[in-house]
Design an enzyme around this catalytic site. Structure first.
Site, short mmCIF file in Angstrom:
data_model
loop_
_atom_site.label_atom_id
_atom_site.label_comp_id
_atom_site.label_asym_id
_atom_site.label_seq_id
_atom_site.Cartn_x
_atom_site.Cartn_y
_atom_site.Cartn_z
NE ARG A 15 -2.15 -2.22 3.24
CZ ARG A 15 -2.63 -2.64 4.41
NH1 ARG A 15 -3.78 -2.17 4.85
NH2 ARG A 15 -1.96 -3.52 5.15
N GLY A 78 1.24 -14.02 5.61
CA GLY A 78 0.45 -13.41 6.67
C GLY A 78 1.18 -13.32 8.01
CB THR A 79 0.37 -11.26 11.00
OG1 THR A 79 -1.03 -11.60 10.93
CG2 THR A 79 0.54 -9.86 10.42
CG ASP A 103 2.69 -1.72 10.27
OD1 ASP A 103 2.46 -2.09 11.45
OD2 ASP A 103 1.89 -1.93 9.34
CD GLU A 154 -7.34 -8.36 10.48
OE1 GLU A 154 -6.80 -7.45 9.82
OE2 GLU A 154 -7.26 -8.43 11.72
NE ARG A 332 30.08 22.84 1.62
CZ ARG A 332 31.04 22.76 0.71
NH1 ARG A 332 31.33 23.81 -0.04
NH2 ARG A 332 31.72 21.64 0.56
CG ASN A 376 34.22 44.68 5.99
OD1 ASN A 376 33.12 44.55 6.51
ND2 ASN A 376 34.37 45.04 4.74
CG ASN A 385 38.78 26.13 -1.46
OD1 ASN A 385 38.26 26.42 -2.53
ND2 ASN A 385 38.22 25.29 -0.60
C1 UD1 Z 1 -2.74 -6.05 11.34
C2 UD1 Z 1 -3.74 -6.93 12.07
C3 UD1 Z 1 -4.94 -6.07 12.49
C4 UD1 Z 1 -4.46 -4.93 13.35
C5 UD1 Z 1 -3.37 -4.11 12.66
C6 UD1 Z 1 -2.75 -3.13 13.62
C7 UD1 Z 1 -3.53 -9.18 11.12
C8 UD1 Z 1 -4.15 -10.17 10.22
N1 UD1 Z 1 -4.18 -8.00 11.22
O1 UD1 Z 1 -3.38 -5.59 10.15
O2 UD1 Z 1 -5.87 -6.85 13.22
O3 UD1 Z 1 -5.55 -4.08 13.68
O4 UD1 Z 1 -2.32 -4.99 12.19
O5 UD1 Z 1 -1.89 -2.25 12.98
O6 UD1 Z 1 -2.53 -9.45 11.75
N2 UD1 Z 1 3.93 -8.93 8.09
C9 UD1 Z 1 4.87 -9.92 7.98
N3 UD1 Z 1 4.61 -10.98 7.15
C10 UD1 Z 1 3.47 -11.10 6.45
C11 UD1 Z 1 2.48 -10.08 6.57
C12 UD1 Z 1 2.76 -9.00 7.42
O7 UD1 Z 1 5.93 -9.86 8.60
O8 UD1 Z 1 3.31 -12.10 5.72
C13 UD1 Z 1 4.20 -7.78 8.97
C14 UD1 Z 1 4.18 -6.46 8.24
O9 UD1 Z 1 5.50 -6.11 7.81
C15 UD1 Z 1 3.67 -5.49 9.29
C16 UD1 Z 1 2.86 -6.36 10.23
O10 UD1 Z 1 3.21 -7.69 9.96
O11 UD1 Z 1 4.69 -4.87 10.01
C17 UD1 Z 1 1.36 -6.17 10.06
O12 UD1 Z 1 1.01 -6.47 8.72
P1 UD1 Z 1 -0.02 -5.58 7.91
O13 UD1 Z 1 -0.21 -6.19 6.58
O14 UD1 Z 1 0.36 -4.15 7.97
O15 UD1 Z 1 -1.34 -5.83 8.77
P2 UD1 Z 1 -2.59 -4.89 8.92
O16 UD1 Z 1 -3.44 -5.04 7.72
O17 UD1 Z 1 -2.17 -3.54 9.31
CA CA Z 2 -0.29 -2.46 9.32
#
Ligand code: UD1
Ligand code: CA
Length: 462
Positions: A15, A78-79, A103, A154, A332, A376, A385
Site C-alpha cells: 500500500r 500473513g502475520t 509498522d 479483520e 558547511r 571585513n 582554495n
Molecule cells: C494487522 C492486524 C490487524 C491490526 C493491525 C494493527 C492481522 C491479520 N491483522 O493488520 O488486526 O488491527 O495490524 O496495525 O494481523 N507482516 C509480515 N509478514 C506477512 C504479513 C505481514 O511480517 O506475511 C508484517 C508487516 O510487515 C507489518 C505487520 O506484519 O509490520 C502487520 O502487517 P499488515 O499487513 O500491515 O497488517 P494490517 O493489515 O495492518
Molecule cells: Ca499495518
C-alpha cells in the site's frame, strides 16, 4: 520473568507503492522500524527477533549494530506465518513473548511495560492490546461476548454488525511461550489467502485458555503505517508532541505543524522559531536565538542570542553567541563562526573559522580559511582554495579589510591590519598593514563613444 520480543517486518508494504521496504521509510529522522525497536528496548528483552522477507537485506543493514536475531519468512503468508518463522528461534525459550508490528512507530515504551505487566499479573496465556478508534479504519475489530474477548475479525472479513465496533487490535500481543504452539492451528483465511495471527485469540479461547484484551495508553500510540497518508499523519503527530514539549520548556514556536525538531536536538529558553524550520540531528540551540523561516540546521551547536535569517542551511557547524547568519547563507561542515560575527546573504562558508566580530555580508565563498577578529570581507570575495587536485588554506589575520570582488588564491596569507584593494586577485602574501592591489590601473579614453560605439548607443549616451 524473561521477555522475548518478535517484531513483524516482512510484509511487502504494497500500500506504500514504494521500492523501499515499508519499515525503512523515514519518520522524524529515522526509519519506522527503529522507532518500534526504540520502544521495546527499554523493556530489556532477552532476545529480539525481527522477521524479514528474503529481500530484507536493506532492513538488516539498517539495523546493523543492534543485538537482533533475524528470522526470514520465505513467503508472505500473513502475520501468523511470520510469527511462526520467528518461533523457530524460541524452541528452547520459556517466558513471555511480546509481539509487535514493525509498522506501528508511535508505540510508547511505558504502555508496553504496563501491558506486559498486566499480562503476567492476570496470568493470561494470550493478551492483546486494544484501543478505541473512531472511525475504526481498517484495524481488526475486537469481538467480545459478555465482556470477555472471544476473537478478532479483520476489517475485510467483518459483517455489517461487526464493522462499527470501535475497540480494535493494535497488533501488540503478549503470550506465554507455550501459547506459540497454537500457531500451527491457524487455518488459512480464504478471503485473503493468509494466515492471520489474530486467529490465535479465538483458538486460545476455544482451548479454554485465559485470554484478555487490554485498553492501555492512548489511541494515537497504535497508529499503523500502511500508506503514505498514514506516514504523514504519524509524522505530524510526532512533530506536534515534540514541539509541545519545547513550548512547555520556554521556546516560542510559531507554527508547530511546519517545524521539524529532531528528538535528539536541544533548544534554549526564549528562542523563537518561525515556520518551516528544520532542526536536525544532535543540534543544540542556545537561549534567546531567533530562527527565521525555512532554515535547515543539522548537527550544529548554536550559542545564545544568535540570529539565523531566512532560508539558511547549516551543517556540522558551530555558531557563537550574538552572531548573525543569513538570509540565504550556506554554512558547511567544520565551520566555526565567532561571537558577534555577521554572515550575510548568499555567503557560503566551508571548513573555516571566522573570528569575533568579523563580517562577510554579501555573495562570498570562504573555504579552508582562518579569518581573524574584526575582519571585513567585501562583497563577492572568493577564496580560491582548490587547484584541481588539492585544497589550500587562506589566512586572513585580525583587522584585515578585503575589498569587494577579491580572489584570494590559496595558499595565501593577508597579514594583520592589511588592506586588499577591490577587484584584486591575490596570489602572494600581503604583509601586515600593507595594501595589496593587483588590478591594472584604469585608463579613460576621451571622446571614444562618438567615434566607436554603435549608432543607437551614441544617441542614448547623449
Ligand atoms: C494487522 C492486524 C490487524 C491490526 C493491525 C494493527 C492481522 C491479520 N491483522 O493488520 O488486526 O488491527 O495490524 O496495525 O494481523 N507482516 C509480515 N509478514 C506477512 C504479513 C505481514 O511480517 O506475511 C508484517 C508487516 O510487515 C507489518 C505487520 O506484519 O509490520 C502487520 O502487517 P499488515 O499487513 O500491515 O497488517 P494490517 O493489515 O495492518
Ligand atoms: Ca499495518
Amino acid at each position: 520473568m524473561s521477555l522475548a520480543v518478535i517484531v513483524l517486518a516482512a510484509g511487502l508494504g504494497t500500500r506504500m507503492k514504494s521500492e523501499t521496504p515499508k519499515v525503512l521509510h523515514p519518520l522524524l529522522g529515522k526509519p519506522i522500524i527503529n522507532h518500534v525497536l526504540d520502544a521495546v528496548t527499554p523493556l530489556n528483552p532477552a532476545k529480539t527477533i525481527v522477521v524479514v522477507n528474503p529481500q530484507g537485506e536493506t532492513v538488516r543493514t539498517a539495523l546493523a549494530g543492534r543485538n537482533i536475531t533475524f528470522a526470514v519468512q520465505k513467503k508472505m503468508k500473513g502475520t501468523g506465518d511470520a510469527v511462526r518463522a520467528a518461533a523457530r528461534f524460541l524452541r528452547t525459550y520459556s517466558g513471555t513473548v511480546l509481539i509487535v508490528n514493525g509498522d506501528t512507530p508511535l508505540l510508547a515504551a511505558e504502555s508496553l511495560r504496563r501491558f506486559v505487566k498486566l499480562h503476567a499479573v492476570r496470568r493470561e496465556s494470550v493478551s492483546l492490546l486494544s484501543f478505541l478508534a473512531d472511525p475504526p479504519h481498517e484495524y481488526g475489530r475486537i469481538l467480545r461476548k459478555d465482556g470477555q474477548v472471544v476473537g478478532i475479525v479483520e476489517n475485510r472479513d467483518a459483517t455489517a454488525e461487526q464493522l462499527p465496533i470501535r475497540e480494535v487490535n493494535s497488533g501488540v500481543y503478549a503470550m506465554k511461550s507455550e501459547a506459540l504452539a497454537l500457531l500451527k492451528r491457524i487455518r488459512i483465511n480464504v478471503s485473503k489467502g493468509e494466515y492471520y495471527l489474530t486467529d490465535i485469540v479465538s483458538i486460545a479461547v476455544r482451548q479454554g485458555l485465559k485470554v484478555g484484551a487490554h485498553l492501555i495508553g492512548s489511541a494515537g500510540e497504535y497508529a499503523g503505517i500502511n500508506t503514505r497518508e498514514d506516514l504523514c499523519a504519524a509524522g505530524l503527530s510526532l512533530r506536534r508532541s515534540i514541539a509541545s514539549g519545547w513550548m512547555l520548556n520556554g521556546v516560542t514556536i510559531m507554527d508547530r505543524d511546519s517545524v521539524f525538531i529532531d528528538p535528539a536536538a536541544q533548544i534554549g529558553r526564549d528562542t523563537i522559531i518561525y515556520p518551516g524550520v528544520h532542526i536536525e540531528g544532535k543540534t543544540v540551540v542556545g537561549d534567546h536565538c531567533v530562527i527565521y523561516p525555512n532554515c535547515r540546521i543539522s548537527n550544529c551547536t548554536i550559542g545564545n542570542a544568535v540570529t539565523i535569517k531566512d532560508s539558511t542551511v547549516m551543517e556540522d557547524a558551530v555558531i557563537s553567541d550574538h552572531a548573525s547568519v543569513g538570509p540565504f547563507a550556506h554554512i558547511r561542515p567544520a565551520t566555526l563562526i565567532g561571537e558577534k560575527a555577521k554572515i550575510g546573504n548568499f555567503v557560503e562558508i566551508k571548513k573555516s573559522h571566522i573570528g569575533t566580530g568579523s563580517k562577510a555580508s554579501h555573495l562570498s565563498y570562504i573555504g579552508d580559511a582562518e579569518v581573524g577578529a574584526g575582519v571585513n570581507i567585501g562583497a563577492g570575495t572568493i577564496t580560491c582554495n582548490y587547484d584541481g587536485l588539492n585544497k589550500h588554506a587562506t589566512v586572513i589575520e585580525d583587522g584585515v579589510f578585503i575589498g569587494s570582488d577579491t580572489q584570494l588564491v590559496a595558499p595565501v596569507t593577508v597579514g594583520k591590519g592589511a588592506y586588499v584593494g577591490a577587484g584584486s586577485t591575490i596570489t602572494k602574501d600581503v604583509p601586515p598593514l600593507a595594501l595589496g592591489l593587483s588590478r591594472t590601473s584604469q585608463i579613460n579614453i576621451e571622446g571614444w563613444v562618438p567615434r566607436h560605439a554603435p549608432r543607437n548607443r551614441r544617441k542614448k549616451g547623449r
